[in-house]
Design an enzyme around this catalytic site. Structure first.
Site, mmCIF file in Angstrom:
data_model
loop_
_atom_site.group_PDB
_atom_site.id
_atom_site.type_symbol
_atom_site.label_atom_id
_atom_site.label_comp_id
_atom_site.label_asym_id
_atom_site.label_seq_id
_atom_site.Cartn_x
_atom_site.Cartn_y
_atom_site.Cartn_z
ATOM 1 N N GLU A 35 0.857 -1.200 0.000
ATOM 2 C CA GLU A 35 0.000 0.000 0.000
ATOM 3 C C GLU A 35 0.890 1.247 0.000
ATOM 4 O O GLU A 35 1.835 1.332 0.767
ATOM 5 C CB GLU A 35 -0.918 -0.045 1.228
ATOM 6 C CG GLU A 35 -1.602 1.247 1.592
ATOM 7 C CD GLU A 35 -2.486 1.847 0.488
ATOM 8 O OE1 GLU A 35 -3.280 1.121 -0.113
ATOM 9 O OE2 GLU A 35 -2.348 3.070 0.241
ATOM 10 N N ARG A 117 -17.336 4.651 5.491
ATOM 11 C CA ARG A 117 -16.211 3.951 4.856
ATOM 12 C C ARG A 117 -15.082 3.614 5.824
ATOM 13 O O ARG A 117 -14.554 2.503 5.835
ATOM 14 C CB ARG A 117 -15.593 4.841 3.763
ATOM 15 C CG ARG A 117 -16.327 4.825 2.478
ATOM 16 C CD ARG A 117 -15.733 5.881 1.573
ATOM 17 N NE ARG A 117 -16.458 5.922 0.344
ATOM 18 C CZ ARG A 117 -16.131 5.249 -0.756
ATOM 19 N NH1 ARG A 117 -15.066 4.497 -0.775
ATOM 20 N NH2 ARG A 117 -16.861 5.317 -1.830
ATOM 21 N N ARG A 200 -19.732 16.369 -0.764
ATOM 22 C CA ARG A 200 -20.111 15.355 0.228
ATOM 23 C C ARG A 200 -20.091 15.941 1.629
ATOM 24 O O ARG A 200 -19.260 16.793 1.939
ATOM 25 C CB ARG A 200 -19.125 14.179 0.163
ATOM 26 C CG ARG A 200 -19.047 13.591 -1.224
ATOM 27 C CD ARG A 200 -17.937 12.595 -1.333
ATOM 28 N NE ARG A 200 -18.425 11.262 -0.995
ATOM 29 C CZ ARG A 200 -17.763 10.158 -1.261
ATOM 30 N NH1 ARG A 200 -16.599 10.200 -1.829
ATOM 31 N NH2 ARG A 200 -18.271 8.986 -0.938
ATOM 32 N N ASP A 316 -11.648 -1.146 -8.841
ATOM 33 C CA ASP A 316 -11.594 0.098 -9.610
ATOM 34 C C ASP A 316 -10.402 0.125 -10.569
ATOM 35 O O ASP A 316 -10.458 0.802 -11.599
ATOM 36 C CB ASP A 316 -11.502 1.307 -8.660
ATOM 37 C CG ASP A 316 -12.871 1.824 -8.251
ATOM 38 O OD1 ASP A 316 -13.852 1.064 -8.358
ATOM 39 O OD2 ASP A 316 -12.954 3.000 -7.818
ATOM 40 N N ALA A 329 -18.170 -0.251 -5.203
ATOM 41 C CA ALA A 329 -17.431 -1.039 -4.214
ATOM 42 C C ALA A 329 -18.016 -2.447 -4.132
ATOM 43 O O ALA A 329 -17.287 -3.431 -3.949
ATOM 44 C CB ALA A 329 -17.480 -0.354 -2.860
#
Ligand code: FAD
Length: 432
Positions: A35, A117, A200, A316, A329
Site C-alpha cells: 500500500e 467507509r 459530500r 476500480d 465497491a
C-alpha cells in the site's frame, strides 16, 4: 511453485485489496499487500451496498460479512427497511421542507445498507494478520520474468518485491493498469472525467431530524432535478446523515492529478438554486467548506482484458465507475469472491505458472461484461436522475422503469452462479 500454494502480491489496500487479501488468506493462499499510504485508511463518507455485494462478502469470508453487519446501517424506520431510495421531486418548489412530492420508490431485500467507509475499513483491517501489509510502497512498475520465475514489483522508494503473481487493486489511477496497457500515454491508462462532480457531507442526525423531519433524515432519499441530484442516507447506526450532492457541468476538471478540491458552500447554493426548499435546507446543513469530488471513470476506453500473463487488475483498477448505481465497491467485492474462488482451485497450484495465468484469464473473461456494463449503466443512471437522459428527460414513469431494470440487474445476480461459471471455464482449460 508447482503443487505449492502460490505467493500473491496485492497492490493497494482499499476495499478491493483488503477484501481480496482476507478471502485468499482464508483459503490458505499466501498474500502480501503493498500500500502506498503510511497506513490503511478511507475517507469519512458513506458507501451503500446492494444485496449482491452482501452475498459476495459471505463468499469471500463469513468474517467479512459479520464485520460489515457490525457497522452497517439500514433505513431507521422499520417499514422502510427494504427501501433502496425514495425518489423525490427536488424541483417541488411549492412544498414546505420535508414535504416534497414522492415520485417513486425502489426496494430491495435489505434496502439501503450503508457503512461509514472508514469504519468498515477499520473492521477489515482487523481481519488482516500481522506481517501481511507493507506501507509506503508505491508501485512504479512491474517486470515479468522470461520463464517460470517470479514477477518483480518495483516501488518508488527503490525497493523491490517478488511474487508468483500480482493483482493490482490500486484504484482508479492504477499503475498496474497503466503498465498492462503499455504506458501512461495509452488510451485507458488514465481515467476520464464524466462531467459530473459531487459535494459530500456528514450531518449529525439530531440536527438533520430537527431541520428536515424524521423521515427525510433517517431514511434514504434521492432528490431529483435538472442537471443535479442530492442523495442522503443514514450511517453510523443512525447517528449521522450522509449527503452527496451531484451536479453536471460542461467545464473541464481543472487538474486530473487531484480528483478532490475544497469548495465554498456558495457554489452548492448556486448549482442547486432552482431546487425546492427541502434541498435548500439540506445545503444549509452542510459545512461552510466542502470537499468536491470529480467523478471520473474508465468508460471511454474499457480494458480489453484485465489480465496479462501473471498480472491482473481487480476492482476500480480494472473498471472504475461513476457512483450513480451505488454499486462500485460492491462489484469490487464480487470480483474478490470470484478471484479467490478461482485461485483456490487445486488445479491452479498444481499447474504452477500456467495455472495462475489460466485463473487470471478466466477471471477477466467472466468479469468483463458485467463490470463494464456497470460503468456505462452508471453514466446513464446519473443522467436519468438529472433529467438529461436521451429519450427520457423528465418523464417519471420512464425514469422509474429504466432505473428499476438496471438496478435489478445488479442486485439479482447470484455470486454462487458467477463463481460456478468461472470455475467451470477454468476446469475446461486446466482439466477437472
Ligand atoms: P480504492 O479505494 O481507490 O483503493 C486503492 C488503494 O490502492 C488505495 O489504498 C491507494 O492508496 C492504493 N494505491 C493506489 N495506487 C497505488 C500504487 N501505485 N502503489 C501502491 N498502492 C496504491 N460504491 C458503492 O458500492 N456504493 C456507494 O455508495 C458508492 N459511493 C461512491 C461515491 C463516490 C462520490 C465515489 C467517488 C465512489 C463511490 N463508490 C461507491 C465507488 C467505490 O468508492 C469504489 O468502487 C471503491 O472504493 C473502489 O475500491 P478499490 O479498493 O478498488 O480502490
Amino acid at each position: 511453485m508447482a503443487n505449492n500454494s502460490p505467493n500473491i502480491a496485492i497492490v493497494g489496500g482499499g476495499i478491493s485489496g483488503l477484501v481480496l487479501a482476507i478471502a485468499l488468506i482464508r483459503r490458505g493462499i499466501k498474500v502480501q499487500v503493498y500500500e502506498q499510504a503510511h497506513a490503511f485508511g478511507e475517507i469519512g463518507a458513506g458507501v451503500a451496498f446492494g444485496p449482491n455485494s452482501v452475498r459476495a462478502m459471505q463468499t469471500c469470508s463469513p468474517e467479512i460479512h459479520t464485520a460489515f453487519h457490525r457497522v452497517a446501517t439500514r433505513n431507521q424506520w422499520p417499514d422502510k427497511r427494504n427501501v433502496w431510495f425514495d425518489f423525490m421531486d427536488g424541483y417541488d418548489k411549492d412544498a414546505p421542507v420535508g414535504k416534497e412530492k414522492l415520485l417513486f420508490t425502489l426496494t430491495t431485500e435489505d434496502g439501503a445498507n450503508a457503512v461509514h467507509r472508514a469504519h468498515f475499513l477499520d473492521e477489515l483491517v482487523k481481519l488482516v494478520p500481522d506481517g501481511v501489509a507493507h506501507f509506503k510502497k508505491h508501485l512504479d512498475t512491474i517486470e515479468l520474468p522470461d520463464g517460470d520465475g517470479k514477477v518483480k514489483l518495483l516501488f518508488h522508494d527503490g525497493t523491490e518485491a517478488e511474487a508468483d503473481a500480482v493483482i493490482g487493486c490500486d484504484g482508479i489511477k492504477s499503475r498496474t493498469r497503466a503498465w498492462m496497457l503499455g504506458g501512461d500515454d495509452k488510451p485507458g491508462a488514465a481515467p476520464v472525467y464524466t462531467y459530473k462532480y459531487a459535494y459530500r457531507g456528514l450531518i449529525p442526525m439530531q440536527r438533520a431530524v430537527d431541520e428536515l423531519g424524521e423521515d427525510n433524515a433517517k431514511n434514504a432519499k434521492m432528490h431529483l432535478g435538472q442537471d443535479g441530484h442530492i442523495l442522503t442516507f443514514p450511517v453510523n447506526h443512525g447517528e449521522t446523515m450522509n449527503v452527496v450532492a451531484f451536479h453536471a457541468t460542461e467545464d473541464d476538471w481543472p487538474d486530473a492529478r487531484h480528483l478532490t478540491r475544497s469548495m465554498e458552500k456558495k457554489h452548492v447554493y448556486e448549482d442547486f438554486k432552482d431546487f425546492g426548499p427541502t434541498v435548500q435546507k439540506i445545503i444549509d446543513l452542510l459545512e461552510p467548506n466542502l470537499d468536491c469530488w470529480a467523478i471520473f471513470d474508465t468508460g471511454d476506453h474499457p480494458m480489453e482484458a484485465y489480465n496479462k500473463s501473471r498480472v491482473c487488475c481487480l476492482g476500480d483498477a480494472a473498471h472504475a465507475t461513476s457512483p450513480h448505481h451505488g454499486a462500485g465497491a460492491g462489484i469490487c467485492i464480487e470480483d474478490a469472491a470470484v478471484m479467490a474462488e478461482l485461485l483456490a482451485e487445486p488445479g491452479v497450484a498444481k499447474a504452477g505458472t500456467r495455472g495462475l495465468e489460466a485463473a487470471f484469464r478466466i477471471f477477466s473473461e467472466c468479469r468483463r461484461e458485467r463490470t463494464q456494463w456497470l460503468v456505462q449503466s452508471s453514466r446513464r443512471t446519473g443522467d436519468l436522475y438529472e433529467w438529461r437522459a436521451e429519450g427520457v428527460g423528465r418523464d417519471v414513469g420512464k425514469i422509474y422503469e429504466e432505473c428499476k431494470e438496471r438496478d435489478e440487474r445488479i442486485w439479482d445476480s447470484q455470486i454462487e452462479e458467477l463463481v460456478a461459471e468461472a470455475k467451470e471455464s477454468l476446469a475446461a482449460i486446466l482439466g477437472a
